[in-house]
Design a protein around this motif. Structure first.
Motif, PDB file in Angstrom:
ATOM      1  N   CYS A 181       0.859  -1.191   0.000  1.00 46.92           N
ATOM      2  CA  CYS A 181       0.000   0.000   0.000  1.00 46.92           C
ATOM      3  C   CYS A 181       0.896   1.242   0.000  1.00 46.92           C
ATOM      4  N   ASN A 182       0.461   2.284  -0.716  1.00 46.65           N
ATOM      5  CA  ASN A 182       1.231   3.521  -0.786  1.00 46.65           C
ATOM      6  C   ASN A 182       1.544   4.120   0.580  1.00 46.65           C
ATOM      7  N   CYS A 183       0.713   3.870   1.556  1.00 48.75           N
ATOM      8  CA  CYS A 183       0.938   4.473   2.868  1.00 48.75           C
ATOM      9  C   CYS A 183       2.242   4.004   3.487  1.00 48.75           C
ATOM     10  N   PHE A 184       2.768   2.864   3.010  1.00 48.87           N
ATOM     11  CA  PHE A 184       4.030   2.336   3.545  1.00 48.87           C
ATOM     12  C   PHE A 184       5.137   3.382   3.498  1.00 48.87           C
ATOM     13  N   PHE A 185       5.123   4.242   2.481  1.00 51.45           N
ATOM     14  CA  PHE A 185       6.233   5.167   2.285  1.00 51.45           C
ATOM     15  C   PHE A 185       6.201   6.352   3.245  1.00 51.45           C
ATOM     16  N   ARG A 186       4.997   6.800   3.661  1.00 53.48           N
ATOM     17  CA  ARG A 186       4.915   8.049   4.406  1.00 53.48           C
ATOM     18  C   ARG A 186       4.108   7.978   5.698  1.00 53.48           C
ATOM     19  N   ASP A 187       3.481   6.859   5.977  1.00 54.45           N
ATOM     20  CA  ASP A 187       2.729   6.711   7.222  1.00 54.45           C
ATOM     21  C   ASP A 187       3.551   5.934   8.248  1.00 54.45           C
ATOM     22  N   ASN A 188       3.225   6.162   9.507  1.00 59.74           N
ATOM     23  CA  ASN A 188       3.763   5.343  10.597  1.00 59.74           C
ATOM     24  C   ASN A 188       5.299   5.364  10.626  1.00 59.74           C
ATOM     25  N   ILE A 189       5.879   6.541  10.440  1.00 59.26           N
ATOM     26  CA  ILE A 189       7.329   6.720  10.563  1.00 59.26           C
ATOM     27  C   ILE A 189       7.651   6.964  12.033  1.00 59.26           C
ATOM     28  N   PHE A 190       8.577   6.190  12.565  1.00 63.12           N
ATOM     29  CA  PHE A 190       8.897   6.250  13.995  1.00 63.12           C
ATOM     30  C   PHE A 190      10.085   7.174  14.228  1.00 63.12           C
ATOM     31  N   LEU A 191       9.875   8.217  15.036  1.00 62.41           N
ATOM     32  CA  LEU A 191      10.953   9.115  15.443  1.00 62.41           C
ATOM     33  C   LEU A 191      11.495   8.622  16.773  1.00 62.41           C
ATOM     34  N   GLU A 192      12.619   7.906  16.704  1.00 60.55           N
ATOM     35  CA  GLU A 192      13.120   7.202  17.887  1.00 60.55           C
ATOM     36  C   GLU A 192      13.426   8.154  19.034  1.00 60.55           C
ATOM     37  N   GLU A 193      14.019   9.294  18.738  1.00 56.48           N
ATOM     38  CA  GLU A 193      14.417  10.227  19.790  1.00 56.48           C
ATOM     39  C   GLU A 193      13.226  10.723  20.593  1.00 56.48           C
ATOM     40  N   TYR A 194      12.066  10.819  19.939  1.00 54.46           N
ATOM     41  CA  TYR A 194      10.878  11.362  20.597  1.00 54.46           C
ATOM     42  C   TYR A 194       9.801  10.300  20.849  1.00 54.46           C
ATOM     43  N   LYS A 195      10.085   9.050  20.501  1.00 59.79           N
ATOM     44  CA  LYS A 195       9.149   7.938  20.715  1.00 59.79           C
ATOM     45  C   LYS A 195       7.784   8.258  20.128  1.00 59.79           C
ATOM     46  N   LEU A 196       7.782   8.718  18.887  1.00 62.06           N
ATOM     47  CA  LEU A 196       6.560   9.199  18.264  1.00 62.06           C
ATOM     48  C   LEU A 196       6.444   8.646  16.850  1.00 62.06           C
ATOM     49  N   HIS A 197       5.247   8.139  16.511  1.00 60.63           N
ATOM     50  CA  HIS A 197       4.950   7.723  15.146  1.00 60.63           C
ATOM     51  C   HIS A 197       4.265   8.877  14.419  1.00 60.63           C
ATOM     52  N   VAL A 198       4.719   9.160  13.195  1.00 59.39           N
ATOM     53  CA  VAL A 198       4.185  10.308  12.463  1.00 59.39           C
ATOM     54  C   VAL A 198       3.850   9.921  11.025  1.00 59.39           C
ATOM     55  N   ARG A 199       3.096  10.794  10.383  1.00 55.91           N
ATOM     56  CA  ARG A 199       2.778  10.697   8.941  1.00 55.91           C
ATOM     57  C   ARG A 199       3.326  11.939   8.270  1.00 55.91           C
TER      58      ARG A 199
END
Length: 345
Positions: A7-25
């Motif tokens: 699915c296209n969302c693989f590229f830009r959804d659910n990106i994990f920012l390790e330093e801030y423990k945050l998933h982003v789109r």
């Protein structure tokens, strides 16, 4: 074999920012600032240079994902050419590797009158709501598999990380485990169980997977943040070695806010697996000593995910890929599924 897609969302959804423990789109910088700048400030990202650093890491992750299929195929080809296994036998599933308790459950499921209630009596342990714990492998096999993984880890062969949250581990398809080990494990020994336990979320029609091992060790990854899996059903097996603490914890389903959730801590014993729904939120507490290896199998049902992508919550827009990809298939009778352009760029 059925052709699988991403699915296209693989590229830009659910990106994990390790330093801030945050998933982003991330669709654009303006969208990202609007959605996350205040949240990031509350987490310590207060200066413009810090924010630019986050943006840079996101772009690098998007590029990694866009090149993933090609790079993974290149790594697999190189591994096959230059790597000599230590234990060749672990690459081919044998019943002698499996725990007697698992074989008993599979045999029961093969009987004509198997029921959920009867299977639960054999499983015995429901560690959390619809999270089932039972022996999967024999200890001797776990030891041999870890020796093989450590031998590969110490080799010069290229290695890809399992996902954005785990920095240490091995993608098992690149190492050659898919066809002769993971696929028969899923089809012959796990699907009979999931067909009874998770019939409401694709457990009877699991047709692909993504399998990897993750490693936790001192001065490396110690824990895993609260998350859900890109799977209909997940099996997580503790392989060893010697470690202390590091229990798993489970909350509610993906749709339930953490503020409304009471998490349950679950012990994870060596040789045992935890079977759970992929959308069941969970994490791993930090180990306090030693080294721990876990085998993770994300099992997918195209019949379920073709309707709604479990990661973005929308109807999937498909991108061509190789192997099992992310487990989506294309319905030849559905013209809308033929949209191969990226809807997020």
């Amino acid at each position: 074999m059925e052709r699988f897609y991403t699915c296209n969302c693989f590229f830009r959804d659910n990106i994990f920012l390790e330093e801030y423990k945050l998933h982003v789109r991330f669709v654009s910088e303006s969208q990202f600032r609007n959605d996350y700048q205040n949240i990031l400030r509350s987490l310590g990202c207060v200066s413009e240079s810090q924010f630019r650093d986050v943006i840079g890491k996101i772009h690098a992750e998007i590029e990694r994902r866009q090149n993933h299929t090609l790079k993974s195929a290149e790594r697999a080809a190189t591994i096959k050419e230059i790597y000599t296994p230590l234990h060749q036998h672990v690459y081919h599933l044998q019943e002698s590797f499996l725990a007697p308790e698992l074989l008993q459950m599979v045999n029961y499921c093969a009987s004509g009158d198997a029921t959920v209630e009867g299977l639960l009596k054999l499983i015995q342990t429901e560690a959390a709501s619809r999270v089932f714990r039972f022996p999967v492998f024999r200890k001797e096999f776990c030891n041999d598999l870890i020796e093989e993984l450590e031998h590969f880890e110490q080799s010069d062969a290229p290695k890809g990380r399992p996902n954005t949250m785990n920095n240490y581990g091995i993608l098992l398809n690149e190492l050659g485990f898919d066809e002769s080990f993971i696929t028969p494990l899923r089809e012959v020994y796990l699907r009979p169980l999931t067909a009874l336990l998770y019939s409401d979320c694709g457990g009877s029609c699991l047709d692909s997977h993504r399998a990897f091992v993750v490693k936790y060790a001192m001065r490396e990854d110690l824990e895993l943040c609260y998350h859900y899996d890109n799977a209909e059903v997940t099996l997580n097996v503790s392989l060893g070695k010697d470690f202390t603490e590091g229990n798993l914890f489970f909350g509610g389903m993906r749709q339930v806010p953490l503020s409304e959730t009471e998490c349950v801590e679950v012990e994870h014993h060596v040789t045992e697996g935890l079977l759970h729904r992929g959308q069941h939120m969970h994490g791993a507490l930090p180990i306090s000593s030693g080294t721990r290896w876990n085998l993770i199998i994300w099992m997918r049902a195209s019949r379920e995910r073709n309707k709604l992508c479990p990661m973005c919550g929308k109807r999937p827009t498909l991108v061509e890929s190789n192997g099992f990809s992310d487990g989506f298939t294309m319905d030849p009778d559905d013209d809308t599924s033929r949209n191969m352009s990226c809807s997020l760029t």
